[in-house]
Design a protein around this motif. Structure first.
Motif, PDB file in Angstrom:
ATOM      1  N   GLN A 215       0.829  -1.207   0.000  1.00  0.00           N
ATOM      2  CA  GLN A 215       0.000   0.000   0.000  1.00  0.00           C
ATOM      3  C   GLN A 215       0.868   1.264   0.000  1.00  0.00           C
ATOM      4  O   GLN A 215       0.556   2.248  -0.683  1.00  0.00           O
ATOM      5  N   GLY A 216       1.958   1.236   0.776  1.00  0.00           N
ATOM      6  CA  GLY A 216       2.837   2.399   0.796  1.00  0.00           C
ATOM      7  C   GLY A 216       3.498   2.644  -0.552  1.00  0.00           C
ATOM      8  O   GLY A 216       3.577   3.793  -1.021  1.00  0.00           O
ATOM      9  N   ARG A 221       4.374   5.869  -5.280  1.00  0.00           N
ATOM     10  CA  ARG A 221       4.753   5.789  -6.692  1.00  0.00           C
ATOM     11  C   ARG A 221       4.364   7.050  -7.440  1.00  0.00           C
ATOM     12  O   ARG A 221       5.047   7.470  -8.380  1.00  0.00           O
ATOM     13  N   TYR A 222       3.263   7.686  -7.035  1.00  0.00           N
ATOM     14  CA  TYR A 222       2.820   8.897  -7.718  1.00  0.00           C
ATOM     15  C   TYR A 222       3.806  10.042  -7.524  1.00  0.00           C
ATOM     16  O   TYR A 222       3.821  11.006  -8.302  1.00  0.00           O
TER      17      TYR A 222
END
Length: 403
Positions: A215-216, A221-222
């Protein structure tokens, strides 16, 4: 007319002259005759417990339908009358009087009149001394549950301090004697609560570490900062998640077991037997479990931390392409000794909380299986709640001292 004689002879003679054996009761009957504003309710047969069920509905209908200023209930042809029959007749009288009728009994006899009066008084008894309960007000409905909860919390706190003090005092007494502490009991509890819990703790932590990493990485990633997922997992796991989830799992697994074991002994009066033998139940039953939890929960926390970091390393390698070497290098840069110590300090306190809360609930168990199940559930819920509360207090404390 006069009522038929009441005796214990082998037969009863009615006004009609017929003779009936006593052991063959005549079914009760009722006949209503109205004329010139007068209503006669003629009763006949035996009005006893095993007969009146047949006439009950008829008497209820009569009480609702009879009209007339004066109603006479005639007992001339009544054979036997007991309390059940008198109750039905008195209920008819009450219903008629409520409708404005003047009711009188005819040919009831002294004995039957006394019985009817006694049943009627019991039927119409009113507890004048008792004041009707008033509906609780809004303030009482709001604050009464809070007050009960506060008293319950205080009683649990006192019981917990008693168990903690008894355990410490028992340790001092044992250290002063040559017998020493029961090492075998402590080692046995360490095996049950710690060693056997390693697989489930390791598996749970592995999955949690992988989920946090996935999830992190997905969110970071954005921003082109996927590498910082290592910082996220390392700090979060070592400071908070590792010890907290391990304590919650132990509260559900070992805390419930402690309550069930002590509660079962309480149900079978084994705790009372220990007192009769001159032994302190806290020292015999609670102390080994507290020591085992205090030793094993930090060890299980270490296992959980390694498993979670391994799961996070594997996930980031597959999901984000971060190699294990890169993961370990970044992890060494992200954490320091204070990160590890801040999480490990909590473990002994949470272990004591789980052991004490579970022991308090176990000693509350009564003599039923329902009581045992209720206190086992209560032990798990209370232990998890207090563990989370203490974790929050530690977080506030660490923030205040910048640790």
């Amino acid at each position: 007319m006069s009522s038929p004689p009441e005796s214990d002879s082998q037969s009863t003679r009615f006004a009609s002259g017929k003779v009936r054996p006593v052991d063959e009761p005549t079914p009760p009957k009722v006949d209503v005759v109205s004329a010139d504003g007068q209503t006669h309710v003629n009763l006949s047969g035996d009005w006893q417990l095993h007969c009146v069920a047949e006439i009950d509905s008829v008497m209820r209908d009569i009480g609702k339908s009879v009209d007339g200023a004066h109603v006479t209930v005639d007992f001339t042809n009544v054979g036997h009358l007991d309390t059940s029959g008198a109750l039905i007749v008195e209920r008819l009288r009450d219903n008629l009087e409520l409708r404005g009728c003047d009711v009188a009994y005819h040919a009831a006899g002294k004995g039957r009149t006394t019985l009817l009066e006694a049943v009627g008084n019991a039927l119409r008894v009113k507890y004048d001394d008792e004041e009707p309960e008033e509906a609780p007000g809004l303030a009482e409905r709001i604050f009464a549950p809070i007050g009960r909860l506060t008293i319950s919390f205080w009683n649990d706190f006192v019981a917990a301090m008693y168990i903690l003090g008894s355990a410490v005092r028992g340790t001092q007494l044992k250290l002063d004697h040559s017998s020493g502490i029961s090492v075998a009991a402590i080692v046995s509890q360490m095996d049950h609560m710690g060693v056997r819990a390693v697989p489930i703790i390791a598996l749970m932590s592995f999955l949690i570490g992988g989920i946090i990493a996935q999830q992190g990485a997905f969110q970071l990633r954005y921003f082109g900062a996927e590498i910082f997922v290592v910082d996220l997992v390392g700090i979060l796991q070592l400071r908070e998640i590792g010890v907290l989830l391990t304590a919650i799992m132990i509260a559900g697994r070992s805390g419930s077991a402690i309550t069930a074991e002590i509660g079962s002994m309480k149900m079978r009066e084994e705790v009372d037997a220990l007192k009769v033998m001159g032994l302190n139940p806290v020292g015999v039953l609670v102390f080994p479990r507290l020591v085992a939890l205090t030793v094993m929960l930090p060890v299980l926390t270490i296992v959980a931390n390694f498993s979670a970091l391994f799961g996070a390393c594997l996930t980031t390698w597959i999901y984000s392409g971060i190699t294990p070497d890169t993961f370990l290098t970044r992890l060494r840069e992200a954490i320091d000794m204070s990160t590890i110590v801040s999480g490990m300090i909590k473990a002994p306190f949470m272990a004591l909380i789980i052991g004490i809360v579970s022991s308090v609930e176990g000693l509350k168990v009564g003599g039923s299986a329902e009581s045992l199940g209720r206190h086992v559930t209560s032990a798990v819920v209370k232990a998890i709640f207090v563990v989370i509360l203490v974790d929050g207090l530690f977080a506030i404390f660490y923030g205040a001292i910048d640790f």
